[in-house]
Design a protein around this motif. Sequence first.
Motif, PDB file in Angstrom:
ATOM      1  N   LEU A  79       0.820  -1.208   0.000  1.00  0.00           N
ATOM      2  CA  LEU A  79       0.000   0.000   0.000  1.00  0.00           C
ATOM      3  C   LEU A  79       0.858   1.264   0.000  1.00  0.00           C
ATOM      4  CD1 LEU A  79      -2.889  -0.913   2.477  1.00  0.00           C
ATOM      5  CD2 LEU A  79      -2.934  -0.940  -0.020  1.00  0.00           C
ATOM      6  N   LYS A  80       1.939   1.244   0.738  1.00  0.00           N
ATOM      7  CA  LYS A  80       2.802   2.427   0.786  1.00  0.00           C
ATOM      8  C   LYS A  80       3.479   2.686  -0.559  1.00  0.00           C
ATOM      9  CE  LYS A  80       3.780   2.485   5.727  1.00  0.00           C
ATOM     10  NZ  LYS A  80       4.825   2.374   6.781  1.00  0.00           N
ATOM     11  N   GLU A  81       3.665   1.638  -1.325  1.00  0.00           N
ATOM     12  CA  GLU A  81       4.247   1.792  -2.654  1.00  0.00           C
ATOM     13  C   GLU A  81       3.177   2.170  -3.675  1.00  0.00           C
ATOM     14  OE1 GLU A  81       7.113   1.913  -5.619  1.00  0.00           O
ATOM     15  OE2 GLU A  81       7.424   1.613  -3.465  1.00  0.00           O
ATOM     16  N   ALA A  82       1.992   1.559  -3.562  1.00  0.00           N
ATOM     17  CA  ALA A  82       0.943   1.774  -4.555  1.00  0.00           C
ATOM     18  C   ALA A  82       0.186   3.076  -4.322  1.00  0.00           C
ATOM     19  CB  ALA A  82      -0.031   0.598  -4.538  1.00  0.00           C
ATOM     20  N   VAL A  83      -0.163   3.359  -3.061  1.00  0.00           N
ATOM     21  CA  VAL A  83      -0.957   4.564  -2.738  1.00  0.00           C
ATOM     22  C   VAL A  83      -0.314   5.288  -1.549  1.00  0.00           C
ATOM     23  CG1 VAL A  83      -3.171   3.849  -3.716  1.00  0.00           C
ATOM     24  CG2 VAL A  83      -2.507   3.009  -1.460  1.00  0.00           C
ATOM     25  N   PRO A  84       0.893   5.793  -1.696  1.00  0.00           N
ATOM     26  CA  PRO A  84       1.607   6.390  -0.560  1.00  0.00           C
ATOM     27  C   PRO A  84       0.901   7.596   0.039  1.00  0.00           C
ATOM     28  CG  PRO A  84       2.696   6.914  -2.635  1.00  0.00           C
ATOM     29  CD  PRO A  84       1.667   5.878  -2.945  1.00  0.00           C
ATOM     30  N   TYR A  85       0.121   8.322  -0.774  1.00  0.00           N
ATOM     31  CA  TYR A  85      -0.546   9.534  -0.300  1.00  0.00           C
ATOM     32  C   TYR A  85      -1.548   9.243   0.814  1.00  0.00           C
ATOM     33  CZ  TYR A  85      -3.601   7.563  -3.873  1.00  0.00           C
ATOM     34  OH  TYR A  85      -4.346   6.699  -4.634  1.00  0.00           O
ATOM     35  N   ARG A  86      -1.997   7.987   0.922  1.00  0.00           N
ATOM     36  CA  ARG A  86      -2.920   7.641   2.005  1.00  0.00           C
ATOM     37  C   ARG A  86      -2.245   7.732   3.375  1.00  0.00           C
ATOM     38  NH1 ARG A  86      -6.237   2.219   0.016  1.00  0.00           N
ATOM     39  NH2 ARG A  86      -7.131   3.106  -1.916  1.00  0.00           N
ATOM     40  N   PHE A  87      -0.946   7.681   3.389  1.00  0.00           N
ATOM     41  CA  PHE A  87      -0.207   7.652   4.647  1.00  0.00           C
ATOM     42  C   PHE A  87       0.675   8.885   4.834  1.00  0.00           C
ATOM     43  CE2 PHE A  87      -0.701   3.399   2.809  1.00  0.00           C
ATOM     44  CZ  PHE A  87      -1.563   2.845   3.741  1.00  0.00           C
ATOM     45  N   VAL A  88       0.420   9.920   4.027  1.00  0.00           N
ATOM     46  CA  VAL A  88       1.183  11.171   4.120  1.00  0.00           C
ATOM     47  C   VAL A  88       0.265  12.260   4.660  1.00  0.00           C
ATOM     48  CG1 VAL A  88       2.432  12.948   2.835  1.00  0.00           C
ATOM     49  CG2 VAL A  88       2.758  10.531   2.264  1.00  0.00           C
ATOM     50  N   ALA A  89       0.728  12.993   5.673  1.00  0.00           N
ATOM     51  CA  ALA A  89      -0.089  14.029   6.306  1.00  0.00           C
ATOM     52  C   ALA A  89       0.215  15.395   5.721  1.00  0.00           C
ATOM     53  CB  ALA A  89       0.159  14.038   7.807  1.00  0.00           C
ATOM     54  N   GLN A  90      -0.832  16.180   5.495  1.00  0.00           N
ATOM     55  CA  GLN A  90      -0.690  17.556   5.031  1.00  0.00           C
ATOM     56  C   GLN A  90      -1.449  18.531   5.922  1.00  0.00           C
ATOM     57  OE1 GLN A  90      -2.167  17.001   1.032  1.00  0.00           O
ATOM     58  NE2 GLN A  90      -0.098  16.760   0.213  1.00  0.00           N
ATOM     59  N   SER A  91      -2.112  18.011   6.947  1.00  0.00           N
ATOM     60  CA  SER A  91      -2.848  18.811   7.917  1.00  0.00           C
ATOM     61  C   SER A  91      -3.118  17.912   9.113  1.00  0.00           C
ATOM     62  CB  SER A  91      -4.153  19.323   7.315  1.00  0.00           C
ATOM     63  OG  SER A  91      -4.997  18.233   6.991  1.00  0.00           O
ATOM     64  N   VAL A  92      -3.641  18.485  10.194  1.00  0.00           N
ATOM     65  CA  VAL A  92      -3.953  17.661  11.356  1.00  0.00           C
ATOM     66  C   VAL A  92      -5.027  16.621  11.030  1.00  0.00           C
ATOM     67  CG1 VAL A  92      -4.929  17.675  13.686  1.00  0.00           C
ATOM     68  CG2 VAL A  92      -3.182  19.345  13.061  1.00  0.00           C
ATOM     69  N   PRO A  93      -6.138  16.988  10.368  1.00  0.00           N
ATOM     70  CA  PRO A  93      -7.129  15.943  10.018  1.00  0.00           C
ATOM     71  C   PRO A  93      -6.541  14.834   9.145  1.00  0.00           C
ATOM     72  CG  PRO A  93      -8.116  18.119   9.809  1.00  0.00           C
ATOM     73  CD  PRO A  93      -6.646  18.339  10.029  1.00  0.00           C
ATOM     74  N   SER A  94      -5.712  15.204   8.156  1.00  0.00           N
ATOM     75  CA  SER A  94      -5.125  14.162   7.307  1.00  0.00           C
ATOM     76  C   SER A  94      -4.087  13.349   8.069  1.00  0.00           C
ATOM     77  CB  SER A  94      -4.501  14.779   6.050  1.00  0.00           C
ATOM     78  OG  SER A  94      -3.362  15.558   6.356  1.00  0.00           O
TER      79      SER A  94
END
Length: 654
Positions: free
Chosen positions: A556-571
Amino acid sequence: MLKVFAKPKKATFLFCLLFFMVSFCQASGGAQTQDNAFVHRAPDGGEPADNPQRSPIPDVVKDIWDPARYIAIDEIEPGMDAYCLTCYKGTEVEKFGLKVLDVVRDVSAGRDMILVEGTDERFIHTGPVGGCSGSPVYIEGRLAGALAYGWLYSKDPLYGATPIAEMLRVGRLGGFEQSQEETGFVFDFSRPIDFAEIDRQIKEYKRMVSEMKGRGLYSYNLHTLAPLPCPLVTCGLPAQVAEQLDASVSPFGFMVVSGVGSQNLLLESQNAEDEPERPGLVSGASLAVPVVTGDIMMAVVGTATEVVGEKVYGYGHGFLGYGQIDLPIATAQVHTVVSSIVRSFKFSRALDIVGALRRDESTGVYGQIGAEARMIPLTIKVDRYNDSERRVYNCRLCDNRVLTPDVLGSAVAGACLQFGQFPPEHTVRYKATIEVEGGESIVSENVSTGSGPAELLMESVGSVTLLMNNPFAKVDIKSVDFEVGITEKNIFSHIWSVDLSDSVVKPGQTVDISVILESVRAEKKRYNWSLRVPDDLGAGKYELIVTGWRGYLDFLKEAVPYRFVAQSVPSLIESINDVLAIKRDKLYFLLVLPAGGVAVEREELPDLPATKVLVLQDAKRTLKIRPFQHWLENIVETGTVVIDKKIMRITVEK
């Protein structure tokens, strides 16, 4: 005649030259001592100062400086008698004789120190004592400073004392209510969250702190003057947990002292009605900073230097040393002073919370009596295979970016290990809930096997560390709750075999996948998945992955890394929950398909037409765009933790 007049002319010339030099020095404001050495007077016209660039009383404290109460460092000379106030037993403040050995100028940039030696028999017996940090030193009946420094393995009771003028300026340069962010850990939030990597970075940060302190006043080298380490006294922590905590907090200048059992210290500001009133905070009394209270207790112990009204100064050196701080302060009781050839220390316990620390700087700490520090409720419920009842530990944690993760981990580990180490074969089932003020909760409900509480601690401590050290906005944790169950059984399993009904198929056909898992001292079990090949799948070779949780997370981290990257407190909260949602006791089947559509930031558009994909991928756009990875998956609950993975390939033909 020429010889007769030559000598008088020469003498007259020398006399005139000497007269001119003396007149010039007087006109310049200088002063001549008896041995003709020139010295500079203090800026206020008082006694001479060794350093012409620095006043003995900093301008920032002149408005509160009382010469009848405080003695300036320029008034102190070697050989003067002195004494300090501190507590060696109970809560009684006692007087201990000292002798001034010297005044050490510029012990560090802009800092002076008073070097003293204890003359009291008890001081001579114990040598420098951890917990005496902040003990007020008096000379001629006036407060001169506080015991703060010493040498490891010192045979004599030698102390370095921080001048009181340097302590009184704590917090005054920016004001006691100055708004300033606490120092904490710094992480790379542009990469997918990885709790193992976070744990590594925390350890690296502490190693760097230890090295930095080793090059300065905070060194614990045998030959280097260093702040006296403050005892961090624990109650309710098993010895092995206390040892691990000591390794974790020693870079910050604390020495963990393991107490005896839990004392259920709730540490409320008011005593129970049926208890006698205990003494309050006075100069020379033990000054505790509780970092965990309740059924498990941890408190750092030092000494109060100066108490004026609601103002408290203490320690004589930094606590963490970075400015604004919000931690509770409490009175404390000394059980005894443990004399050691390495480092003697006060064996103590905290009593009553009476206020809060507000400033923490290199020359001491400042607190306010009656103020209240924010604390975080913590509940830990433990079911153990060798305990007849379910244990519940109710505690409160300090709210601090550096200390909270460490003491949280120690409290949870201590609760889990109260009735002994885990057996060689064991399984831990747990649920951890971190409630956030004004935001979604973080929930981790999972299982681990054969690794003690390591996985539980890595996830919970890592989550709290990320929340408290995020770069987006301050996060207030409302509460933390744990439910932990420990049984005597390993549930490891590995993939024994993987069989495919056919490795060459056409679109629309079905492939039957059979996986056999082998577990510890258990029969092999078979798990099946009937995979229907998509009708529109193009010809080619495709990866088929059968894996445990670790391989699934890596995919998952390779295929959809953005799911595990934070850009704000909610994310950030969403990303943490996405990582924690992956269960360890499941088997994952994955068929990797060609990429299609796009992901815009965290928004997935898997079916977007190719023409619109080209428009979104324009280099002028600032949003992060990447192709969306497609795959088919099937998740099967196994009740075991699969520790490996297998990769096969199927060929699709038209």
